[in-house]
Each structure stands twice: as C-alpha cells, then as structure tokens.
Design an enzyme around this catalytic site. Sequence first.
Site, PDB file in Angstrom:
ATOM      1  N   ARG A   1       0.845  -1.199   0.000  1.00  0.00           N
ATOM      2  CA  ARG A   1       0.000   0.000   0.000  1.00  0.00           C
ATOM      3  C   ARG A   1       0.885   1.255   0.000  1.00  0.00           C
ATOM      4  O   ARG A   1       0.623   2.223  -0.709  1.00  0.00           O
ATOM      5  CB  ARG A   1      -0.958  -0.022   1.203  1.00  0.00           C
ATOM      6  CG  ARG A   1      -2.058  -1.064   1.048  1.00  0.00           C
ATOM      7  CD  ARG A   1      -3.085  -0.986   2.173  1.00  0.00           C
ATOM      8  NE  ARG A   1      -2.616  -1.615   3.390  1.00  0.00           N
ATOM      9  CZ  ARG A   1      -2.971  -2.844   3.792  1.00  0.00           C
ATOM     10  NH1 ARG A   1      -3.811  -3.574   3.074  1.00  0.00           N
ATOM     11  NH2 ARG A   1      -2.512  -3.341   4.921  1.00  0.00           N
TER      12      ARG A   1
ATOM     13  N   ASP B   1      -6.626  -7.041  -6.216  1.00  0.00           N
ATOM     14  CA  ASP B   1      -6.180  -7.823  -5.044  1.00  0.00           C
ATOM     15  C   ASP B   1      -7.293  -8.800  -4.639  1.00  0.00           C
ATOM     16  O   ASP B   1      -7.908  -8.649  -3.576  1.00  0.00           O
ATOM     17  CB  ASP B   1      -5.830  -6.872  -3.885  1.00  0.00           C
ATOM     18  CG  ASP B   1      -5.242  -7.610  -2.690  1.00  0.00           C
ATOM     19  OD1 ASP B   1      -4.747  -8.736  -2.866  1.00  0.00           O
ATOM     20  OD2 ASP B   1      -5.291  -7.050  -1.574  1.00  0.00           O
TER      21      ASP B   1
ATOM     22  N   CYS C   1      -3.017 -14.235  -3.853  1.00  0.00           N
ATOM     23  CA  CYS C   1      -2.660 -14.744  -2.522  1.00  0.00           C
ATOM     24  C   CYS C   1      -2.941 -16.243  -2.457  1.00  0.00           C
ATOM     25  O   CYS C   1      -3.090 -16.804  -1.383  1.00  0.00           O
ATOM     26  CB  CYS C   1      -3.398 -13.981  -1.423  1.00  0.00           C
ATOM     27  SG  CYS C   1      -5.177 -14.099  -1.529  1.00  0.00           S
TER      28      CYS C   1
HETATM   29  N1  SAH Z   1      -6.845  -5.061  -0.916  1.00  0.00           N
HETATM   30  C1  SAH Z   1      -7.459  -5.244   0.385  1.00  0.00           C
HETATM   31  C2  SAH Z   1      -7.701  -6.701   0.713  1.00  0.00           C
HETATM   32  C3  SAH Z   1      -8.565  -7.454  -0.280  1.00  0.00           C
HETATM   33  S1  SAH Z   1      -9.269  -8.927   0.344  1.00  0.00           S
HETATM   34  C4  SAH Z   1      -6.620  -4.540   1.436  1.00  0.00           C
HETATM   35  O1  SAH Z   1      -5.560  -3.984   1.103  1.00  0.00           O
HETATM   36  O2  SAH Z   1      -7.016  -4.523   2.604  1.00  0.00           O
HETATM   37  C5  SAH Z   1     -10.358  -9.400  -0.908  1.00  0.00           C
HETATM   38  C6  SAH Z   1     -11.678  -8.629  -0.963  1.00  0.00           C
HETATM   39  O3  SAH Z   1     -12.384  -9.090  -2.116  1.00  0.00           O
HETATM   40  C7  SAH Z   1     -12.642  -8.815   0.187  1.00  0.00           C
HETATM   41  O4  SAH Z   1     -12.924  -7.569   0.763  1.00  0.00           O
HETATM   42  C8  SAH Z   1     -13.924  -9.414  -0.426  1.00  0.00           C
HETATM   43  O5  SAH Z   1     -15.103  -8.865   0.129  1.00  0.00           O
HETATM   44  C9  SAH Z   1     -13.778  -9.009  -1.867  1.00  0.00           C
HETATM   45  N2  SAH Z   1     -14.418  -9.842  -2.886  1.00  0.00           N
HETATM   46  C10 SAH Z   1     -14.400 -11.183  -3.014  1.00  0.00           C
HETATM   47  N3  SAH Z   1     -14.988 -11.580  -4.166  1.00  0.00           N
HETATM   48  C11 SAH Z   1     -15.402 -10.455  -4.790  1.00  0.00           C
HETATM   49  C12 SAH Z   1     -16.073 -10.171  -6.029  1.00  0.00           C
HETATM   50  N4  SAH Z   1     -16.403 -11.163  -6.864  1.00  0.00           N
HETATM   51  N5  SAH Z   1     -16.315  -8.892  -6.346  1.00  0.00           N
HETATM   52  C13 SAH Z   1     -15.969  -7.889  -5.518  1.00  0.00           C
HETATM   53  N6  SAH Z   1     -15.320  -8.081  -4.343  1.00  0.00           N
HETATM   54  C14 SAH Z   1     -15.052  -9.334  -3.986  1.00  0.00           C
END
Ligand code: SAH
Length: 393
Positions: free
Chosen positions: A206, A297, A337
């Site tokens: 970040r 992500d 991940c």
């Molecule tokens: N980048 C974030 C962490 C991401 S975790 C950080 O820095 O904190 C992954 C996220 O993807 C979660 O919040 C989950 O709610 C979301 N997610 C999972 N599948 C999804 C989809 N199909 N569309 C949108 N969001 C999704």
Amino acid sequence: MKVIRLRAGKDRSLLRRHPWVFQGSIEKGKADAGETVRVESAEGQFLCWASYSPESMIRVRAWSFDEHERIDAAFFQRRIAAAIALRARMPIASDAVRLIHGEADGLPGLIVDRYGDTLSAQFLSTGTERFKNVIADLLLEATCLTRLYERSDANVRTLEGLQPVTGWLRGEGDTEVVIAENDWKLSLDVAEGHKTGYYLDQRDNRKKFADVVRHYGCQSVLNCYSYTGGFSVAALAGGATEVVSVDSSGPSLARATAHVALNGFDPARHTALDADVNHTLRDLLKQGRSFDAIVLDPPKFAPTAAHAERAARAYKDINRLGLMLLKPGGLLFTFSCSGGVGPELFHKIVAGAGMDAGVDGLILDRVGATPDHPQTLYFPEGEYLKGLLILKR
Ligand code: SAH
C-alpha cells in the site's frame, strides 16, 4: 509419551525441516487431538516433537526438531519471545503487526496479529487449541497488553475436526480499533473484519502504491477488491484525484468511505461501488472508462495447487480486463494470494492476459508479503502472496 512411527523413507521431509507429516506417511501410533508425540523414523531414530491431529490429513505438525526440548509453557514462552523480538528488529511502519505467523515462527497453526492495544488470534490446529490458555497468557505477558480476541473461525479448523470459536479470550470491551499504518489512520473491527480484522500482509505494498501514484502522476485509480480501502487511501495520499473502490462487501465499503474522511481527504475524490468486480470491469469497459492505475487484489482463487487451473482462468480474465481499462502509461498492481499459484505461474497468467488484451507491458516491480509474514527456507507452502507492478506501454 506416545510415539508415532513413520513408514520407511517417509522421514525425508522432516529431516529437511518441513514441519508436516501426512496421514499416509505414518506406519503406526495414535494419540489424542493436540497431544504432544515423539515422531520416529522406521528405524526408530528421533525426528521431532509434534502435535497429533487425528482427523486431519496433516496428521502431525512439528513443534521442535531438538530431542532435548520439552513442549511445555517454557517452550511456548521461548517461541513467542523470539517471534516478538524479531518483529521489533523489522522495519514495520505501523502499530499493527503480525506477531506470530504459524510455521515460520515455529508455532504451526497459530496466527497472532497486534492491532494497537489489542491482540487478535487464530488457533487453527489441534495442537494450538490444546495449549490455547497457556499461549493466551504468555502472549499478553510478552506484549504487556490485556486484551486478546479469538478469531478461530477460519475454514481450515473444520479439517482439524474443530468447531469455530470467536470472542474475547482475555479482556473485554469495544472490538473496534484504530491503527496507524504508514502515514494513515485506519479502523477495523476484530470481531467483524476478515480473518483477524485486516490484511497486514499488504502494508508495504500500500505504501509502495502511494509512492508510484505520486511518482507517475496517476490521477484516476480503480481499486478492485478494495476491502476497507487501504489501497484507496494510499492512492489519495499519493495525489490521485478520482479513486473508485469496488468490493462485494457493503460493510467493508462503508469503512473504506469512512477511511477517506478519517484521513482528511475530500470525500468527492472517492466513490465506493458495492458490486462484483467481474461485472464492474466489463461495465466500465462498455462505458469507455479508463484509469491511470488499477489495483487487483482478489481473494484466494486457488487454496491448493489442485485448484490452480480454474484459478488461472479467473486470474487471467480480471487481469486482461484490467489491462484493457488502463490508459497507455498506466500502472497495474496485480496480486495473487493463492498458495497453489506460484510466482512463475502468476507471471505466466498475467503475460497471457496481456497477450489477450493486445497490450505490451513492463514489469516495474515484483512484490510479496510484508516481512512480519515471513517464510522459512524449508516450508514452500509459506509463500502465498505475490504481486506484479506493471506499466502498460
Ligand atoms: N486489498 C485489500 C484486501 C482485499 S481482500 C486490502 O488492502 O485490505 C479481498 C476482498 O475481495 C474482500 O474484501 C472481499 O469482500 C472481496 N471480494 C471477493 N470476491 C469479490 C467479487 N467477486 N467482487 C468484488 N469483491 C469481492
């Protein structure tokens, strides 16, 4: 002390300090859930002290490869002290830190994050479950804190035959915590947030994103799978004028919106989109939109190598769309991940996405998890987070 005897030749991985023994490698021996056992080769040679897990495919997890070591409170005290001392030496720009990272810290199945004055822990194996109270007291003693919230609700616990458990294990009070990450304030709820509350493994990425947004002069940013908007705050800090956060979790997006204000940024610079990323990327393309920087992500598409093929298609698809939505000269910060998708495969997938999108790209950086999520030399499963920073030509 019960003895677990391995089949002939099955001692090799423990001799190489890999901490797991699978069910099929065991010749004889049984114990109760979480009981400490002595693991021996077919020839009766000592291999390790370990915890036994009768229902798991990973039947044995090594605590110690030292025959003279005893697995008691003093053992856990030493491991916890070593893990915390290591974090104190690491360059960590936050009061939120992963203190214990399972196997890498010699404590298989234990995850402990510190969020300011609060600890949030996952006890994911029968061994850590059995020693839970000892570990909880030692953690508070070692950190001089009083509050520990348990988040043992990860799916892997079912593979161990353990029920989910959540709640205050020590102390009590508000589960809402504000942390200082890099130059920003971020909030989380240890009871409601994902995992232990937040994704600390992306802290340095970040920061890196804020820096590249500034250096490359990115104005419009699309943050996909934004969770609580960590990368969005980073983009605003880097000077982006228009940031869109996309996530399918409403509460996470509400927090992302709150984080914009909490850090003193003009709310008009940020839009929260409660939607599926797959649909959103297609919609944005249809609308003719484009961005100076995009973050992808996603959650773990491939928990194990067995899921790699289907996951590869899903990764390729979002990366293709992401590259198409970028302006020439724009930046894609893309992550996986999935433990089942290694760095080489991930590179190949993103290259395939570039081909399909008909764009050329330069890899500006390759990144992984923050150092407080370390990996030992001997445990390849520990490598999970990988990211590429790509410039579209
Ligand atoms: N980048 C974030 C962490 C991401 S975790 C950080 O820095 O904190 C992954 C996220 O993807 C979660 O919040 C989950 O709610 C979301 N997610 C999972 N599948 C999804 C989809 N199909 N569309 C949108 N969001 C999704």
